[in-house]
Design a protein around this motif. Sequence first.
Motif, PDB file in Angstrom:
ATOM      1  N   PRO A 146       0.800  -1.236   0.000  1.00  0.00           N
ATOM      2  CA  PRO A 146       0.000   0.000   0.000  1.00  0.00           C
ATOM      3  C   PRO A 146       0.825   1.274   0.000  1.00  0.00           C
ATOM      4  O   PRO A 146       0.319   2.334  -0.350  1.00  0.00           O
ATOM      5  N   GLN A 147       2.108   1.192   0.372  1.00  0.00           N
ATOM      6  CA  GLN A 147       2.960   2.383   0.340  1.00  0.00           C
ATOM      7  C   GLN A 147       3.391   2.731  -1.090  1.00  0.00           C
ATOM      8  O   GLN A 147       3.899   3.829  -1.340  1.00  0.00           O
ATOM      9  N   MET A 148       3.205   1.762  -2.007  1.00  0.00           N
ATOM     10  CA  MET A 148       3.514   1.962  -3.429  1.00  0.00           C
ATOM     11  C   MET A 148       5.005   2.236  -3.676  1.00  0.00           C
ATOM     12  O   MET A 148       5.371   3.119  -4.448  1.00  0.00           O
ATOM     13  N   VAL A 149       5.844   1.498  -2.953  1.00  0.00           N
ATOM     14  CA  VAL A 149       7.286   1.554  -3.175  1.00  0.00           C
ATOM     15  C   VAL A 149       7.831   0.128  -3.201  1.00  0.00           C
ATOM     16  O   VAL A 149       7.240  -0.788  -2.612  1.00  0.00           O
ATOM     17  N   ILE A 150       8.934  -0.027  -3.917  1.00  0.00           N
ATOM     18  CA  ILE A 150       9.641  -1.306  -3.897  1.00  0.00           C
ATOM     19  C   ILE A 150      10.907  -1.140  -3.056  1.00  0.00           C
ATOM     20  O   ILE A 150      11.386  -0.006  -2.910  1.00  0.00           O
TER      21      ILE A 150
END
Length: 216
Positions: free
Chosen positions: A48-52
């Motif tokens: 959900p943070q939309m980072v890898i």
Amino acid sequence: MKLYTYWRSLATFRVRMTLNLKGVAYTPIYVDLDAGQQNAPQFKAVNPQMVIPALVEDDGNVLYQSMAIMEYLNEVHPAPPLLPTDPRGRARVRALSLITVADSHPLIVPRVRNHLGNALGLDDAGKIAWVRHWFAAGLDAYEAHLARDKATGTYCHGEALSMADVCLVSHVAGHRVFKGTIDKHPTVARIYERCLADERIASAQPLRQPGAPADH
Ligand SMILES: N[C@@H](CCC(=O)N[C@@H](CS)C(=O)NCC(=O)O)C(=O)O
């Protein structure tokens, strides 16, 4: 395990190195950060943070945040250890790691650079100057600590590769992607070159990943 990854992601580079050092196989799933795929609903459902990175275990458990993933892998796969056995040593290795993970890298990620442009009107040249500034500040901090501290050895901490080296290597690699040099950071340069002689590190490098430009 499935690793959500992208060639230029420094946080994912740290996890790729750790997985290689631990001898853990994984299936890469590519998230094109330059195309904004981290913001797509399919990936938001994973993180959900939309980072890898996101590392998904075989039972579906999702791990995120590179430092937490490195610590987890180090606990679950103890050999080779990426943290020293003594508390002071562990504090030092974590502190060196956090120069990158907490203090430098968060300032240069795409969403920060985009915000500098969209909200504050910074142009591309200004954004590049911003990125170079923060990479250089991190390198100065590494060099000062490593050069003065007797605990520094062949690697950041003594004679064994640790989490601090993984973080240092990711920092230097990012700096170089933005055309920075390490000529004025001899201790950093020595340790970086030593680490890259290890194929488990070298093969995880950004420019050796699928999708990386050949002429970068
Ligand atoms: N602190 C996080 C940083 C994660 C992060 O920001 N990853 C970058 C790539 S290195 C990303 O996915 N950025 C997407 C964006 O900024 O939109 C970690 O170490 O895992």
